[in-house]
Write a protein that holds these residues in place. Structure first.
Motif, PDB file in Angstrom:
ATOM      1  N   ILE A 185      56.382  52.742  62.671  1.00 46.92           N
ATOM      2  CA  ILE A 185      55.482  52.153  61.661  1.00 46.92           C
ATOM      3  C   ILE A 185      55.950  50.754  61.251  1.00 46.92           C
ATOM      4  O   ILE A 185      55.113  49.907  60.904  1.00 46.92           O
ATOM      5  CB  ILE A 185      55.308  53.072  60.437  1.00 46.92           C
ATOM      6  N   LEU A 186      57.248  50.493  61.279  1.00 48.32           N
ATOM      7  CA  LEU A 186      57.711  49.133  60.971  1.00 48.32           C
ATOM      8  C   LEU A 186      57.198  48.126  61.994  1.00 48.32           C
ATOM      9  O   LEU A 186      56.982  46.957  61.666  1.00 48.32           O
ATOM     10  CB  LEU A 186      59.238  49.095  60.938  1.00 48.32           C
ATOM     11  N   TRP A 218      46.851  48.460  58.797  1.00 53.32           N
ATOM     12  CA  TRP A 218      48.316  48.450  58.764  1.00 53.32           C
ATOM     13  C   TRP A 218      48.898  47.394  59.687  1.00 53.32           C
ATOM     14  O   TRP A 218      49.898  46.743  59.359  1.00 53.32           O
ATOM     15  CB  TRP A 218      48.850  49.826  59.120  1.00 53.32           C
ATOM     16  N   LYS A 219      48.293  47.179  60.843  1.00 57.00           N
ATOM     17  CA  LYS A 219      48.826  46.200  61.792  1.00 57.00           C
ATOM     18  C   LYS A 219      48.780  44.780  61.241  1.00 57.00           C
ATOM     19  O   LYS A 219      49.500  43.891  61.713  1.00 57.00           O
ATOM     20  CB  LYS A 219      48.066  46.278  63.121  1.00 57.00           C
ATOM     21  N   LYS A 220      47.948  44.563  60.211  1.00 61.94           N
ATOM     22  CA  LYS A 220      47.807  43.226  59.630  1.00 61.94           C
ATOM     23  C   LYS A 220      48.782  42.985  58.481  1.00 61.94           C
ATOM     24  O   LYS A 220      48.901  41.857  58.005  1.00 61.94           O
ATOM     25  CB  LYS A 220      46.370  43.024  59.149  1.00 61.94           C
ATOM     26  N   PHE A 221      49.470  44.026  58.033  1.00 66.75           N
ATOM     27  CA  PHE A 221      50.464  43.849  56.978  1.00 66.75           C
ATOM     28  C   PHE A 221      51.594  42.964  57.497  1.00 66.75           C
ATOM     29  O   PHE A 221      52.109  43.188  58.605  1.00 66.75           O
ATOM     30  CB  PHE A 221      51.058  45.192  56.565  1.00 66.75           C
ATOM     31  N   PRO A 222      52.013  41.969  56.726  1.00 64.93           N
ATOM     32  CA  PRO A 222      53.186  41.202  57.159  1.00 64.93           C
ATOM     33  C   PRO A 222      54.401  42.116  57.314  1.00 64.93           C
ATOM     34  O   PRO A 222      54.548  43.116  56.607  1.00 64.93           O
ATOM     35  CB  PRO A 222      53.387  40.205  56.005  1.00 64.93           C
ATOM     36  N   ALA A 223      55.281  41.760  58.223  1.00 64.59           N
ATOM     37  CA  ALA A 223      56.458  42.593  58.488  1.00 64.59           C
ATOM     38  C   ALA A 223      57.281  42.821  57.234  1.00 64.59           C
ATOM     39  O   ALA A 223      57.815  43.914  57.014  1.00 64.59           O
ATOM     40  CB  ALA A 223      57.315  41.939  59.575  1.00 64.59           C
TER      41      ALA A 223
END
Length: 523
Positions: free
Chosen positions: A204-205, A94-99
């Motif tokens: 989470i965002l 999840w931390k690698k998902f683009p904002a």
């Protein structure tokens, strides 16, 4: 203008006009629909699993205690540990998902929530005892949090453009805001959708994953939110839903070495306990845990002799008795300059006596308090008030098959009275006299809390002094001290009211990130 760059502007269209018969009928239909689902069982969410347990939290309607909203599975420490493992695993991806991708999930959920607004509001009416307007505002605020934080997360991801660093020759420098890790989110029951959504979505965002432990009095509405996020495709394990006992799983997760932050809204006592436990370094822990806490208040309205007394009286009653005084921003004190004290007290009593107490689904202006524990505490304060001051109206239980209490006003209280110092969290208003406006401000400041306050005056010099000296996180002039809007009134308080986190403001997401500076030598 695309969905990310849209400017947040608020109008009355955000709120439903229940003066229109069609809107009242729509809400009644939504209430009937939610009643048809009474008694259902709801699982935990742990990663990809939905777990039903024998131990359950039974949610009841505080306005009609014979009605069971639902039975929600209850986590123990073993299940809490499984949820932590799931959250850690999900964090890696999840931390690698683009904002922008993270924001897409949230904006999609906000759109669905807007379509189903009455459905969510109706459940709150039944589970928390809110009337139509209070529930509608709660749902509107949840939508606002989703949209505001989603766009703010995009801005933070483009911080080099929004807030460029000072340039120097020979170096390429950038600052980025990266997620912390796994957090524990502990929302309150009094805004069971809005604050639950705001706390969870912000975390989470920012790229974190969370363990959401909802309030035991309102777990079904929290489950409905988690189900909504699943519906829009949020990856499993980003939000893990684990209702349970605070002393068992709350303390366990707060002291867990893998917990990176705790986001809490609730009582001063619980917030201080969380802060103390989080400060202890567990074996294997590699960071200082971050605590984001909003812990309540003993808020007040100051009225001087130059004020519009009718407007002040209306604001006092609205601030004190909205949602039965069960808001951390509730104006449970009014400090009035003695030359107009009797006039204001009479107006406040008359307005209070117009409030009708009854079943929330029938949209009475005043409903029940949340549960038996709160009811007993508030009734005990009634007896204290009768000894400390003068009972002006109310002071007794109200009729109904629930936790109903008459809206109550006590007058002639000392600034040191318990009713002037302690958070009651119920429909109890304390009035005190001050010799002049300066003493009134001093009495306002004489509390361990500092969340919201109001000052009513038409004297600009006094207003200027109040703006500087009234010590609280949210100060309002010539309006009520409740009703903060996302993006308009960033919300949080001083002293024992918490960490002044300013929910709904531009700084809030930073609390769930850490700033990383990268500097590259250019040849």
């Amino acid at each position: 203008m695309n969905s990310f760059s849209q400017v947040n502007t608020f109008t009355n269209e955000r709120f439903t006009n229940f003066a229109l018969e069609e809107n009242k009928l729509a809400m009644k239909r939504a209430i009937d629909k939610q009643k048809s689902e009474f008694g259902h069982e709801y699982p935990l969410y742990i990663g990809e699993e939905k777990v039903f347990t024998e131990a359950r939290i039974t949610s009841i309607n505080p306005g009609n205690v014979d009605e069971v909203i639902g039975h929600v599975s209850k986590a123990d420490q073993t299940l809490a540990e499984r949820a932590m493992t799931a959250a850690l695993q999900s964090f890696d991806s999840w931390k690698k998902f683009p904002a922008r991708e993270r924001a897409e999930y949230v904006l999609k959920a906000a759109a669905l929530l807007r379509e189903r607004k009455h459905e969510f509001s109706a459940l709150m009416i039944l589970e928390s005892g809110k009337n139509y307007v209070e529930a509608d505002v709660d749902t509107a605020e949840a939508i606002d949090f989703m949209e505001f934080y989603a766009r703010e997360s995009i801005r933070l991801s483009e911080v080099d453009e929004a807030k460029p660093l000072v340039k120097i020759a020979g170096e390429d420098n950038h600052i980025s805001y990266i997620p912390l890790g796994v957090g524990i989110v502990i929302p309150p029951w009094n805004f069971p959708l809005a604050i639950c959504v705001g706390m969870t979505i912000a975390a989470i965002l920012a790229g974190n994953t969370v363990l959401l432990k909802p309030a035991s009095a309102t777990p079904v509405i929290a489950h409905k939110f988690v189900s909504l996020m699943e519906e829009v495709g949020l990856p499993a394990g980003v939000i893990n839903f684990i209702p349970g006992n605070g002393a068992e799983i709350g303390d366990y997760l707060t002291t867990h070495p893998k917990t990176r932050f705790i986001s809490f809204t609730g009582s001063k006592e619980t917030g201080l306990r969380i802060n103390k436990l989080a400060a202890e370094t567990a074996s294997g822990q590699r960071w200082i845990k971050r605590v984001v806490a909003e812990m309540g208040g003993k808020d007040g309205i100051v009225v001087d002799e130059t004020a519009d007394l009718d407007a002040a009286s209306l604001a006092i009653v609205a601030s004190a008795f909205g949602f039965q005084g069960q808001k951390c921003s509730a104006g449970s004190r009014a400090i009035i300059v003695e030359s107009v004290y009797d006039q204001v007290a009479a107006k406040v009593v008359a307005l209070t006596e117009q409030l009708q107490v009854g079943l929330p689904e029938h949209n009475y202006s005043a409903g029940p308090v949340i549960d038996k524990h709160s009811y007993d505490k508030i009734m005990s304060f009634m007896e204290i008030g009768k000894k400390e001051g003068k009972l002006l109206t109310g002071g007794e239980k109200a009729e109904g098959n629930g936790f109903y209490i008459q809206p109550t006003v006590f007058g002639d209280l000392s600034s040191k009275a318990r009713l002037m110092q302690e958070e009651i969290f119920g429909p109890v208003l304390a009035l005190a006299k001050a010799k002049d406006w300066q003493e009134a401000i001093a009495i306002y400041n004489d509390t361990e809390f500092g969340l919201t306050g109001s000052y009513f005056s038409t004297n600009e010099e006094r207003i200027a002094e109040a703006l500087e000296t009234v010590h609280c996180g949210n100060l309002y002039i010539n309006r009520k001290c409740t009703g903060a809007l996302v993006g308009v009134h960033p919300f949080g308080g001083f002293n024992m009211s918490g960490t002044d986190s300013k929910a709904g403001g531009y700084d809030y997401l930073l609390l769930f990130t850490q700033a990383k500076l990268t500097s590259r030598k250019m040849y």
